[in-house]
Design a protein around this motif. Sequence first.
Motif, PDB file in Angstrom:
ATOM      1  N   PHE A 177       0.833  -1.202   0.000  1.00  0.00           N
ATOM      2  CA  PHE A 177       0.000   0.000   0.000  1.00  0.00           C
ATOM      3  C   PHE A 177       0.874   1.262   0.000  1.00  0.00           C
ATOM      4  CE2 PHE A 177      -2.268   3.240   2.597  1.00  0.00           C
ATOM      5  CZ  PHE A 177      -3.301   3.509   1.707  1.00  0.00           C
ATOM      6  N   ILE A 178       1.915   1.277   0.813  1.00  0.00           N
ATOM      7  CA  ILE A 178       2.829   2.420   0.858  1.00  0.00           C
ATOM      8  C   ILE A 178       3.513   2.613  -0.489  1.00  0.00           C
ATOM      9  CG2 ILE A 178       4.902   3.366   1.939  1.00  0.00           C
ATOM     10  CD1 ILE A 178       2.438   3.391   3.718  1.00  0.00           C
ATOM     11  N   LEU A 179       3.990   1.525  -1.086  1.00  0.00           N
ATOM     12  CA  LEU A 179       4.662   1.616  -2.389  1.00  0.00           C
ATOM     13  C   LEU A 179       3.708   2.106  -3.480  1.00  0.00           C
ATOM     14  CD1 LEU A 179       6.824  -1.656  -2.347  1.00  0.00           C
ATOM     15  CD2 LEU A 179       7.656   0.703  -2.184  1.00  0.00           C
ATOM     16  N   SER A 180       2.474   1.618  -3.460  1.00  0.00           N
ATOM     17  CA  SER A 180       1.512   2.043  -4.485  1.00  0.00           C
ATOM     18  C   SER A 180       1.139   3.513  -4.311  1.00  0.00           C
ATOM     19  CB  SER A 180       0.266   1.159  -4.439  1.00  0.00           C
ATOM     20  OG  SER A 180      -0.378   1.255  -3.177  1.00  0.00           O
ATOM     21  N   ILE A 181       1.069   3.978  -3.065  1.00  0.00           N
ATOM     22  CA  ILE A 181       0.811   5.400  -2.811  1.00  0.00           C
ATOM     23  C   ILE A 181       1.949   6.246  -3.387  1.00  0.00           C
ATOM     24  CG2 ILE A 181       0.865   7.129  -0.965  1.00  0.00           C
ATOM     25  CD1 ILE A 181      -1.849   6.102  -1.199  1.00  0.00           C
ATOM     26  N   LEU A 182       3.176   5.805  -3.160  1.00  0.00           N
ATOM     27  CA  LEU A 182       4.329   6.538  -3.674  1.00  0.00           C
ATOM     28  C   LEU A 182       4.334   6.560  -5.206  1.00  0.00           C
ATOM     29  CD1 LEU A 182       7.142   5.273  -1.249  1.00  0.00           C
ATOM     30  CD2 LEU A 182       5.881   7.434  -1.159  1.00  0.00           C
ATOM     31  N   CYS A 183       3.991   5.433  -5.825  1.00  0.00           N
ATOM     32  CA  CYS A 183       3.920   5.380  -7.292  1.00  0.00           C
ATOM     33  C   CYS A 183       2.816   6.293  -7.817  1.00  0.00           C
ATOM     34  CB  CYS A 183       3.665   3.947  -7.757  1.00  0.00           C
ATOM     35  SG  CYS A 183       5.050   2.820  -7.535  1.00  0.00           S
ATOM     36  N   LEU A 184       1.703   6.327  -7.109  1.00  0.00           N
ATOM     37  CA  LEU A 184       0.540   7.084  -7.572  1.00  0.00           C
ATOM     38  C   LEU A 184       0.768   8.587  -7.474  1.00  0.00           C
ATOM     39  CD1 LEU A 184      -2.358   6.720  -8.624  1.00  0.00           C
ATOM     40  CD2 LEU A 184      -3.134   6.743  -6.251  1.00  0.00           C
ATOM     41  N   PHE A 185       1.404   9.041  -6.392  1.00  0.00           N
ATOM     42  CA  PHE A 185       1.545  10.480  -6.161  1.00  0.00           C
ATOM     43  C   PHE A 185       2.928  11.021  -6.490  1.00  0.00           C
ATOM     44  CE2 PHE A 185      -2.069   9.311  -3.509  1.00  0.00           C
ATOM     45  CZ  PHE A 185      -2.952  10.328  -3.807  1.00  0.00           C
ATOM     46  N   ALA A 186       3.824  10.187  -6.967  1.00  0.00           N
ATOM     47  CA  ALA A 186       5.164  10.659  -7.332  1.00  0.00           C
ATOM     48  C   ALA A 186       5.079  11.719  -8.425  1.00  0.00           C
ATOM     49  CB  ALA A 186       6.021   9.483  -7.812  1.00  0.00           C
ATOM     50  N   GLY A 187       5.822  12.812  -8.230  1.00  0.00           N
ATOM     51  CA  GLY A 187       5.846  13.865  -9.232  1.00  0.00           C
ATOM     52  C   GLY A 187       4.623  14.736  -9.273  1.00  0.00           C
ATOM     53  N   SER A 188       3.687  14.546  -8.333  1.00  0.00           N
ATOM     54  CA  SER A 188       2.490  15.374  -8.341  1.00  0.00           C
ATOM     55  C   SER A 188       2.748  16.762  -7.788  1.00  0.00           C
ATOM     56  CB  SER A 188       1.369  14.701  -7.537  1.00  0.00           C
ATOM     57  OG  SER A 188       1.779  14.456  -6.207  1.00  0.00           O
ATOM     58  N   GLN A 189       3.894  16.945  -7.170  1.00  0.00           N
ATOM     59  CA  GLN A 189       4.345  18.265  -6.770  1.00  0.00           C
ATOM     60  C   GLN A 189       5.861  18.253  -6.672  1.00  0.00           C
ATOM     61  OE1 GLN A 189       2.236  18.619  -3.012  1.00  0.00           O
ATOM     62  NE2 GLN A 189       4.102  18.235  -1.859  1.00  0.00           N
ATOM     63  N   LYS A 190       6.458  19.421  -6.668  1.00  0.00           N
ATOM     64  CA  LYS A 190       7.908  19.535  -6.678  1.00  0.00           C
ATOM     65  C   LYS A 190       8.509  18.876  -5.439  1.00  0.00           C
ATOM     66  CE  LYS A 190      11.550  22.984  -7.302  1.00  0.00           C
ATOM     67  NZ  LYS A 190      11.854  24.433  -7.394  1.00  0.00           N
ATOM     68  N   ASN A 191       9.620  18.146  -5.664  1.00  0.00           N
ATOM     69  CA  ASN A 191      10.363  17.457  -4.608  1.00  0.00           C
ATOM     70  C   ASN A 191       9.613  16.279  -3.994  1.00  0.00           C
ATOM     71  OD1 ASN A 191      12.495  19.362  -4.827  1.00  0.00           O
ATOM     72  ND2 ASN A 191      11.436  20.759  -3.436  1.00  0.00           N
ATOM     73  N   LEU A 192       8.590  15.769  -4.660  1.00  0.00           N
ATOM     74  CA  LEU A 192       7.877  14.597  -4.172  1.00  0.00           C
ATOM     75  C   LEU A 192       8.234  13.388  -5.037  1.00  0.00           C
ATOM     76  CD1 LEU A 192       5.864  13.370  -2.193  1.00  0.00           C
ATOM     77  CD2 LEU A 192       4.017  14.015  -3.744  1.00  0.00           C
ATOM     78  N   ILE A 193       9.280  12.692  -4.657  1.00  0.00           N
ATOM     79  CA  ILE A 193       9.755  11.490  -5.355  1.00  0.00           C
ATOM     80  C   ILE A 193       9.817  11.741  -6.860  1.00  0.00           C
ATOM     81  CG2 ILE A 193       9.646   8.968  -5.342  1.00  0.00           C
ATOM     82  CD1 ILE A 193       7.566   9.115  -3.216  1.00  0.00           C
ATOM     83  N   GLU A 194      10.507  12.781  -7.266  1.00  0.00           N
ATOM     84  CA  GLU A 194      10.554  13.150  -8.679  1.00  0.00           C
ATOM     85  C   GLU A 194      11.262  12.103  -9.534  1.00  0.00           C
ATOM     86  OE1 GLU A 194      12.652  16.642  -7.962  1.00  0.00           O
ATOM     87  OE2 GLU A 194      10.930  17.849  -7.360  1.00  0.00           O
ATOM     88  N   GLY A 195      12.170  11.327  -8.905  1.00  0.00           N
ATOM     89  CA  GLY A 195      12.906  10.324  -9.666  1.00  0.00           C
ATOM     90  C   GLY A 195      12.089   9.113 -10.036  1.00  0.00           C
ATOM     91  N   ALA A 196      10.909   8.950  -9.421  1.00  0.00           N
ATOM     92  CA  ALA A 196      10.063   7.787  -9.704  1.00  0.00           C
ATOM     93  C   ALA A 196       9.115   8.107 -10.854  1.00  0.00           C
ATOM     94  CB  ALA A 196       9.289   7.381  -8.456  1.00  0.00           C
TER      95      ALA A 196
END
Length: 277
Positions: free
Chosen positions: A17-36
């Motif tokens: 669940f944590i990993l899917s949240i990170l995949c889903l919201f990555a790059g949705s704002q600056k400095n939020l897991i931009e590399g994913a």
Amino acid sequence: MHALWGIAPTVCAFVAFILSILCLFAGSQKNLIEGADILTLNTSMLGRMQEFDTSVEVAISNIASDGIRDFYSVHVMAYCEGYFEPSAAISLQNPIPKRNVTGCSNRTALFNFHPSEALSRDLKPGANLSDLNWPNAIDDDFKVLDVTNKTMAVLYIIGTAATGVAVLAGGWLIFSGGRLEAIAEVVFTIIGFIALGISSAIATVVAFKFVDLVNRHGKDIGVSATRGSQFLGMTWAAVALLSIGTIASVIMVISGGSSPPPPPPPEEPVKEQETEG
């Protein structure tokens, strides 16, 4: 060992669940897991691969208002743009230039990215990408990607939500030990596994096949694309964990290990025998 099997599905679902949240919201704002990112469009060499380098350099400086962005990283529900750090920072140990993200688009499940529209915002009024011989084939590629990307985003949302419900059901199961909670955990874990598995497969196809397509159409103009290995690692790790959680939870339900042991029968009061006088 029995307790371990009982907790394993919930732990696997929680991490997934944590990993899917990170995949889903990555790059949705600056400095939020931009590399994913799923893929990155590299426009830093736009026009400079052609034979008339000097004229292209002049054209770029004449039509670009603040400078054309060096890259556009495409995520599940948004994209980010920015510039690469100076080439002096690039070495054999670090061949990939460091990204300086200047901004990201608004987050939306029906997200789509059209590179010509993004690049056109950096051009001066009256200028257009045809001055740089921008290939229309790249725009056509991303238009084809629209439906695929939206389908993938919807499946990610379904998979993430189902996995979250599986975590809640598993948490309740730990305390209650009820069979209904165990069945709910199995059902939602399977739904999450299927949805995230399909969306991960779509992302993998996009990252490999679509990137190759963009590289083929953009090589003459100096435009290239790279796949996001970090994103693929995260999303497939979530799918792998859900597969383990599904197997463990099914075993628990079949074996009946999720149900609490029946309470011991109440002891009957010992009847006092009447003594005959």
